[in-house]
Every structure is written in C-alpha cells, then in structure tokens.
Design a protein around this motif. Structure first.
Motif, PDB file in Angstrom:
ATOM      1  N   GLY A   1       0.791  -1.225   0.000  1.00 33.32           N
ATOM      2  CA  GLY A   1       0.000   0.000   0.000  1.00 33.32           C
ATOM      3  C   GLY A   1       0.819   1.268   0.000  1.00 33.32           C
ATOM      4  O   GLY A   1       0.252   2.358  -0.071  1.00 33.32           O
ATOM      5  N   GLU A   2       2.139   1.132   0.061  1.00 34.25           N
ATOM      6  CA  GLU A   2       2.964   2.333   0.232  1.00 34.25           C
ATOM      7  C   GLU A   2       2.707   3.386  -0.848  1.00 34.25           C
ATOM      8  O   GLU A   2       2.512   4.556  -0.533  1.00 34.25           O
ATOM      9  CB  GLU A   2       4.442   1.948   0.281  1.00 34.25           C
ATOM     10  N   PRO A   3       2.718   2.984  -2.138  1.00 31.96           N
ATOM     11  CA  PRO A   3       2.510   4.041  -3.142  1.00 31.96           C
ATOM     12  C   PRO A   3       1.072   4.544  -3.202  1.00 31.96           C
ATOM     13  O   PRO A   3       0.785   5.518  -3.886  1.00 31.96           O
ATOM     14  CB  PRO A   3       2.895   3.347  -4.459  1.00 31.96           C
ATOM     15  N   LEU A   4       0.165   3.874  -2.468  1.00 28.53           N
ATOM     16  CA  LEU A   4      -1.254   4.234  -2.589  1.00 28.53           C
ATOM     17  C   LEU A   4      -1.685   5.254  -1.548  1.00 28.53           C
ATOM     18  O   LEU A   4      -2.735   5.880  -1.681  1.00 28.53           O
ATOM     19  CB  LEU A   4      -2.125   2.980  -2.430  1.00 28.53           C
ATOM     20  N   LEU A   5      -0.883   5.406  -0.476  1.00 27.58           N
ATOM     21  CA  LEU A   5      -1.314   6.257   0.638  1.00 27.58           C
ATOM     22  C   LEU A   5      -1.660   7.668   0.169  1.00 27.58           C
ATOM     23  O   LEU A   5      -2.755   8.169   0.413  1.00 27.58           O
ATOM     24  CB  LEU A   5      -0.225   6.286   1.713  1.00 27.58           C
ATOM     25  N   LEU A   6      -0.695   8.294  -0.534  1.00 23.99           N
ATOM     26  CA  LEU A   6      -0.935   9.679  -0.927  1.00 23.99           C
ATOM     27  C   LEU A   6      -2.012   9.776  -1.996  1.00 23.99           C
ATOM     28  O   LEU A   6      -2.822  10.708  -1.990  1.00 23.99           O
ATOM     29  CB  LEU A   6       0.369  10.333  -1.389  1.00 23.99           C
ATOM     30  N   ASP A   7      -2.059   8.787  -2.904  1.00 29.44           N
ATOM     31  CA  ASP A   7      -3.123   8.785  -3.911  1.00 29.44           C
ATOM     32  C   ASP A   7      -4.490   8.726  -3.241  1.00 29.44           C
ATOM     33  O   ASP A   7      -5.448   9.367  -3.683  1.00 29.44           O
ATOM     34  CB  ASP A   7      -2.984   7.578  -4.852  1.00 29.44           C
TER      35      ASP A   7
END
Lengths: 249, 343
Positions: B267-273
């Motif tokens: 989920g790391e790249p999804l947090l800010l999205d």
C-alpha cells in the motif's frame, strides 16, 4: 410540574470559594416561569460563577438549588441539562455543516426503517421538528436542509435556543447573547427572548448591555464582588441606579 | 451577513440561492474533473490514433481494477478526514493485511481444503487490521496525540511488523480460489470491482444514513458541540480509526488475491493517492465535509489520469504532475467556495 405559582428555579444562599477568593458570598436568586431575569455586574462580580453553579459546572460549597420545588445537586453539566437547565453559549455549540434539524437532534437522531428492515436517519422528522420549533420562535426558515453555517448570527442563536426548547428546557441561561452581533441581529435576539417569555419559559439573561437588560428583563439581580448588591423590578429602577449598584457607593 | 438580516424576525433565514449553486458545483467538482478528463483522453485517442478510449470495455475494466486499491484506502480516509483527522498508517496496514492474509491462506491450507483455507486467510487479514486501528484510536482519543503524529508512528510500526512477518520478502500464495477472487470475473465484472462496489455502497449508507455518519460530520465541524450533545467522542474516534484500518485490510486482502502474493509494501505508493482522492472528491482536510461518492469520483480521476497517460503514450512521470495539479485546483475551488458561502 406542580409549580404554577412557585419559582421554577430557586437559588438559596450559595457560597463558592476559589482559594483565597470568595467568588460567591451568600447569593440568592430565583426565577419564575415566563419571566426574564437579568444578571448584571462588573467583570469578576460573580455572574459567571453563579451560572456555572446553576448549570452544574461548579458545585457550590454551601447553599441550595431548588428546581421546580425539588432540591437538586448536579454532578455535571450533562446532569443539569438532563433536568432542564440549558445554557446557550456564545460559541453556540452548533455543528455548522449540519442542518437545523440535525443540530436539534444531534446525539438523539430519530431513525426509521427503509424497506421495513434498513434503519436510516429520519430526515423528514428532523426537518419537520426544525420547522415547527423555528416557527415557535418566530423564525420561518425556507431552506431546512441548508447547513446552519450559512445562516446569520441571530438565526444561529435561534437554532441553539430551538434545540434547548425542543428538548423541554425549563430554564434557559443566555450568556451575553447579543455580544458579537450587529444591531438588527441584536434586535432579533431580544425579540426572541420576548417570545420565550410569552411561552412560559424561564430565562436568565446575562448582559453587559443595560439597554438590552431594560428592553427584555422583568427583574434584575446585581452582583458586586461575589455578593448580591441588589434585586429590583425593572419598572422600579433605572440604569443609573443599576450602575450605582454595580460599582458600589 | 446576508442582506435579509435587517428584516424583522420571521422573514430572514434565506441563504442566497446563487451561493447555494456555487456550493453545489464545488461539491461536484470531482465529477466535473472526471468529465473533462474523459473528453480530453477520448479526443486525444480519436485524433492521434483513431481509436476509442472510453468505448473500450477493456479500458474501462482496467481503470476500475486500477482504482480499486486506492479507493478502498480512500473510503476509510473519507470518514477519518470528515471527522477532522487523518490516518497515515493505512499504507502499511494494507501491506500488513496482505502479508497476514497470504500466510493465513497458506497455513490454513495445510489442514483445510482450498475454499475454507481462503476464508481463514481473508478473516485473518481483516482482523489483524483492527489492532493498529484500535491503537491509533486509543492514542488519538485517550492520549490526545495529534492524528498526524499518532498514525505516522503506526505507519512505521505496521511497516516493520509487516516486513518481519513476511520475512523481508513477498509471501506467495497457492490457492486457486484465492487467485480466482483476485483475477476472475462474473458477468464480465472482475470480482475485486464487484466487492469494492458492494463495500462502497455499504460505506455510503454508513456515512449518510446512520448516527455514526452523522456524528462523524458533527465531530469534524465542532468537537465541543459534539461532546455537549452527549456523544461519546472517544469511542467515536476509536471506531473511525478501526474502520479506516479495516478498509485498508480489505485493500490488502484483495491485493494478495490479485497478485497471489502478500507484500508488506503493497500500500505504500497508494497512501498519498488515496488521500488525494478524498480531497479531490470534495472533502476538506479541516474536517466536516466530504462524501463517499465524491471520493469514488476522486479515485476515478486519479485512475483515469494514470491509465490515460499510459494509453496515449505520454511519459508516465507526467501522471504525478497531473495528479498534483488536480489536487491544487481542487483545494483552490474549495477555498473559493468557502469564502463566498460562509459568513
């Protein structure tokens, strides 16, 4: 409520001390249904200590508070509110993003069953109660779904009062209700107080503004340095005398 | 103050109709963005390549699958952000859930047949999220730690624990039911999309039709008022952060099913999205406003930008620029609207 003739609220010989300061020193006051009582006094005279003792924020060291003939001891502001003593604060305690109805019912929202099994908020009931309550206060609102943040200061005050009376408040404490309002809005709030009075509500009205006090109050209690400096019927006194009572001498 | 305030009591209380319209448009801005993007990419695809972009059901499905994971995170964040908080831990709570689900399916597979083993893994992956969610809630509600800091701490804790449980690597799953959940379709609709759509309908119900939702809005607008109304704000906050973690858990489980592997960094790249999706969808980071369908639109905006730019063969790095610009425009629209509609 078997208090047709007696006071709805009777505060008897209250004492409250904070450290070395005697904030309330043998203060008594009372309030009858359909009456507006003003509390006047300089800063630090004890007005807010007195209303906090009445509304359950502080416990008095000595003395008695009698509500509708029954002695009461409130452990918390919630307990006082539950018994029908409601304080309308200046910051109004409204959720600006919710409608009038949702604010009236906040924490006690009515539900209905959709399709017979799915509980959903009963917005129609909330809107109807909002309309009825606001009409009772002579505020006729056309957009019942609009968030209260879009209304003016006086209208929002009416919403806060409407919530209190919807839940059968018997004593309304209004702390500087006209402060931070424009003149037309001040007039609206004062006429709101008149409306409450004609409906048999007891109102304690705290104000710095003698003009407002003389416009709506029936009686005035003046505090000075924690003591009751005087109690007058409004028709028996005048602003000069009240000021003399406030400052002493 | 409105012009009607000079009138006698009884005639006021009419918010300006024009302002109400402006507010309405600002509320729906995510759908407007989406419309503009659709027109843009369709035109580009037609002119440059002579093909349709949105007419292709393959493209639509890809965008939907693309949008699922950030949307699931964003659904939980919608509630938390409306309440005036933020949850940064969800990126790694999702990874934690993916890893635990993968292990769960594998371990249960030693004793059980594949279908119940899958169920055990799913339940384990979902339940484990309640631990960080509860801790976040306790930190914020009972110890008054600012949500940004508390959940940032949990971001680190969940990240570490997820990698430890995964043994520092990805955890492959061999279970055909689980793989089918992540990759197959029913009536042409991928299961992951179906699950997400059902879940978001439930979340819309929760936010718009229940006391929990109503109190969430009130908390975001005026915490003192909410407390004064007799609402147990501490319990409400704990539930909000547990809900947020649970949403990340669904994201994690579906991730593990789709890739038949659990990865701590899922989920790391999804947090800010996901936070961007909530903001584009009309929620205010100051709390008090936002909707589930707004967040859906926000997630679709981001997915369309990302997929669309790849489709029209633009360098993929432009997607960061595009998403960033949409966020900024969105917040500007929100602030302008506020300036005009609030006293």
């Amino acid at each position: 409520m078997a208090t047709e003739t007696g006071p709805i609220l009777d505060v008897r010989n209250i004492y409250k001390r904070f450290g070395g300061v005697q904030a309330l020193d043998d203060v008594s006051m009372n309030l009858y249904p359909g009456e507006v009582v003003a509390l006047a006094g300089d800063n630090g005279a004890g007005k807010s200590t007195l209303i906090k003792a009445i509304s359950g924020v502080y416990r008095a060291d000595e003395g008695e508070i009698v509500l509708a003939g029954e002695p009461v001891h409130f452990a918390s502001p919630e307990a006082a509110r539950g018994a029908g003593i409601e304080t309308i604060y200046q910051d109004l305690a409204l959720a600006d993003n919710l409608s009038i109805g949702a604010n009236i019912f906040l924490g006690r929202e009515p539900m209905r069953n959709m399709f017979g099994f799915l509980p959903v908020l009963d917005r129609r009931k909330m809107a109807a109660a909002a309309k009825e309550t606001m009409a009772r206060l002579d505020f006729h609102v056309s957009r019942l779904e609009a968030p209260v943040g879009r209304f003016s200061g006086g209208q929002r005050q009416a919403v806060a009062i409407g919530r209190a009376i919807y839940w059968n408040a018997r004593v309304l404490i209004m702390d500087e209700p006209t402060a931070a309002l424009g003149v037309p809005e001040q007039r609206k709030v004062l006429s709101l107080v008149q409306t409450l009075k004609t409906q048999g509500q007891g109102v304690i009205f705290i104000s710095h503004n003698l003009h407002d006090i003389f416009a709506v109050a029936d009686r005035i209690f003046v505090l000075r340095r924690g003591q009751l400096a005087g109690e007058r019927r409004i028709e028996d006194t005048n602003p000069d005398e009240v000021v003399r009572l406030m400052v002493g001498g | 103050m409105s012009a009607s305030s000079a009138a006698a009591p009884g005639t006021g209380a009419k918010p300006n109709a024009g302002l109400a319209w402006l507010a309405r448009i600002a509320e729906l801005r995510a759908w407007l963005f989406l419309l503009i993007l659709v027109v843009f990419f369709e035109t580009w695809a037609q002119v440059a390549y002579g093909v349709t972009f949105f007419g292709s059901s393959y493209n639509l499905q890809s965008i939907a699958v693309f949008a699922v994971a950030p949307l699931l995170l964003a659904l939980g964040s919608t509630f938390v952000i409306i309440s005036g908080g933020i949850d940064l831990s969800i990126g790694f709570v999702m990874g934690l859930s993916a890893v635990v689900a993968a292990h769960g399916v594998n371990i249960a597979g030693h004793w059980l047949s594949p279908f119940p083993a899958m169920l055990v893994g799913i339940v384990a992956g979902l339940l484990v999220t309640l631990v960080p969610g509860k801790i976040n809630g306790l930190l914020i509600a009972k110890l008054n730690i600012p949500p940004f800091i508390g959940t940032l701490g949990m971001f680190g804790v969940a990240r570490g624990v997820a990698f430890l449980i995964a043994g520092g690597t990805t955890v492959p799953v061999s279970n055909h039911w689980f793989a089918s959940l992540g990759n197959d379709r029913i009536f042409g609709l991928p299961y992951v999309v179906l699950v997400t759509v059902l879940f978001l309908i439930g979340m819309h119900y929760l936010l718009s039709q229940t006391r929990f939702g109503q109190h969430t809005y009130a908390l975001g607008a005026n915490e003192q008022a909410t407390i004064r109304a007799g609402i147990d704000v501490d319990r409400l906050k704990q539930r909000l952060y547990m809900l947020s973690a649970f949403c990340a858990g669904i994201g994690g489980v579906l991730y593990a099913a789709r890739f038949t592997a659990g990865a701590a960094q899922a989920g790391e790249p999804l947090l800010l999205d996901s936070i961007a999706a909530v903001v584009i969808g009309g929620a205010s980071l100051f709390g008090g406003s936002g909707t589930v369908f707004g967040t859906v639109a926000g997630s679709l905006v981001i997915a369309v930008i990302q997929y669309g730019l790849v489709f029209i063969n633009v360098e993929p790095f432009w997607q960061f620029v595009a998403v960033g610009c949409v966020i900024i425009i969105s917040v500007l629209v929100d602030q302008t609207q506020r300036r005009f509609t609030e006293r």
